[in-house]
Scaffold this motif. Structure first.
Motif, short mmCIF file in Angstrom:
data_model
loop_
_atom_site.label_atom_id
_atom_site.label_comp_id
_atom_site.label_asym_id
_atom_site.label_seq_id
_atom_site.Cartn_x
_atom_site.Cartn_y
_atom_site.Cartn_z
N CYS A 70 0.81 -1.22 0.00
CA CYS A 70 0.00 0.00 0.00
C CYS A 70 0.84 1.27 0.00
O CYS A 70 0.29 2.36 -0.11
CB CYS A 70 -0.95 -0.01 1.20
N TYR A 71 2.16 1.15 0.10
CA TYR A 71 3.02 2.32 0.06
C TYR A 71 3.20 2.79 -1.38
O TYR A 71 3.30 1.97 -2.29
CB TYR A 71 4.41 1.98 0.61
N LYS A 72 3.25 4.10 -1.56
CA LYS A 72 3.60 4.64 -2.88
C LYS A 72 5.04 4.21 -3.16
O LYS A 72 5.84 4.06 -2.23
CB LYS A 72 3.52 6.17 -2.87
N PRO A 73 5.41 4.02 -4.42
CA PRO A 73 6.76 3.53 -4.75
C PRO A 73 7.89 4.33 -4.10
O PRO A 73 8.84 3.75 -3.57
CB PRO A 73 6.82 3.61 -6.27
N GLU A 74 7.79 5.66 -4.10
CA GLU A 74 8.84 6.49 -3.51
C GLU A 74 8.96 6.23 -2.00
O GLU A 74 10.05 6.07 -1.46
CB GLU A 74 8.55 7.97 -3.75
N MET A 75 7.82 6.18 -1.33
CA MET A 75 7.82 5.94 0.12
C MET A 75 8.28 4.51 0.43
O MET A 75 8.95 4.28 1.44
CB MET A 75 6.45 6.19 0.72
N ARG A 76 7.94 3.59 -0.43
CA ARG A 76 8.36 2.21 -0.23
C ARG A 76 9.88 2.10 -0.28
O ARG A 76 10.50 1.41 0.54
CB ARG A 76 7.72 1.32 -1.29
N GLU A 77 10.51 2.79 -1.21
CA GLU A 77 11.97 2.78 -1.29
C GLU A 77 12.59 3.46 -0.07
O GLU A 77 13.60 2.99 0.44
CB GLU A 77 12.44 3.46 -2.58
N ARG A 78 11.97 4.54 0.38
CA ARG A 78 12.49 5.23 1.55
C ARG A 78 12.40 4.36 2.80
O ARG A 78 13.34 4.30 3.59
CB ARG A 78 11.76 6.55 1.75
N ILE A 79 11.27 3.67 2.98
CA ILE A 79 11.13 2.83 4.18
C ILE A 79 12.05 1.61 4.09
O ILE A 79 12.59 1.15 5.09
CB ILE A 79 9.66 2.43 4.43
N ARG A 80 12.28 1.13 2.88
CA ARG A 80 13.24 0.02 2.71
C ARG A 80 14.65 0.45 3.14
O ARG A 80 15.36 -0.31 3.79
CB ARG A 80 13.29 -0.43 1.25
N ALA A 81 15.04 1.65 2.76
CA ALA A 81 16.36 2.17 3.16
C ALA A 81 16.45 2.27 4.68
O ALA A 81 17.47 1.90 5.28
CB ALA A 81 16.62 3.53 2.51
N VAL A 82 15.39 2.74 5.30
CA VAL A 82 15.36 2.83 6.77
C VAL A 82 15.49 1.44 7.39
O VAL A 82 16.27 1.23 8.31
CB VAL A 82 14.06 3.53 7.25
N MET A 83 14.74 0.49 6.86
CA MET A 83 14.76 -0.88 7.41
C MET A 83 16.13 -1.53 7.23
O MET A 83 16.63 -2.20 8.14
CB MET A 83 13.68 -1.75 6.76
N ARG A 84 16.72 -1.35 6.06
CA ARG A 84 18.05 -1.93 5.83
C ARG A 84 19.08 -1.35 6.78
O ARG A 84 19.96 -2.05 7.27
CB ARG A 84 18.49 -1.68 4.38
N PHE A 85 18.98 -0.06 7.03
CA PHE A 85 19.94 0.59 7.92
C PHE A 85 19.65 0.27 9.39
O PHE A 85 20.55 -0.14 10.13
CB PHE A 85 19.91 2.11 7.71
N SER A 86 18.42 0.47 9.80
CA SER A 86 18.07 0.37 11.22
C SER A 86 17.90 -1.07 11.71
O SER A 86 18.17 -1.35 12.88
CB SER A 86 16.78 1.14 11.51
N GLY A 87 17.45 -1.94 10.84
CA GLY A 87 17.18 -3.32 11.26
C GLY A 87 18.32 -3.98 12.03
O GLY A 87 18.12 -4.40 13.18
N PRO A 88 19.51 -4.06 11.45
CA PRO A 88 20.61 -4.70 12.17
C PRO A 88 21.02 -3.95 13.44
O PRO A 88 21.49 -4.57 14.40
CB PRO A 88 21.77 -4.67 11.16
#
Length: 116
Positions: A70-88
């Motif tokens: 349900c995320y717009k493509p731009e927001m989906r990429e931004r949240i993915r970057a956050v998850m990749r960085f913050s997750g570990p």
């Protein structure tokens, strides 16, 4: 049952906000007490709105496992970057939440293997 869904929804929103805050502090140099930069604040608001309106909250584990994005493509990429960085890094900042995530991921993987 309704209360469990609401609790799950609130926990998810809090965790996403924590991850965005961690990302903003480390990537954008924001102080913990200084709040989020405008870009991260907009992403946080957007992610919380998506969580508030998610019709699959009862059955889903994480947005990344959802069939409907349900995320717009731009927001989906931004949240993915956050998850990749913050997750570990969450293991050091919020170890209980990180371990809960690992356990939930393993359970979901086993459930999907049984279905397939």
């Amino acid at each position: 049952m309704k209360k469990d869904i609401q609790t799950k929804r609130e926990r998810e929103k809090a965790m996403v906000s924590e991850m965005i805050a961690l990302y903003c502090r480390k990537r954008h140099g924001r102080k913990a007490s200084g709040g989020l930069c405008p870009e991260c604040a907009a992403l946080d608001t957007y992610a919380r709105q998506r969580s508030d309106t998610c019709p699959f909250m009862e059955t889903k584990t994480f947005c990344s496992n959802c069939k409907v994005h349900c995320y717009k493509p731009e927001m989906r990429e931004r949240i993915r970057a956050v998850m990749r960085f913050s997750g570990p890094r969450m293991l050091f900042h919020h170890p209980v939440a990180a371990l809960r995530h690992v356990v939930a991921t393993k359970k979901e993987k086993k459930r999907l293997e049984k279905v397939s």
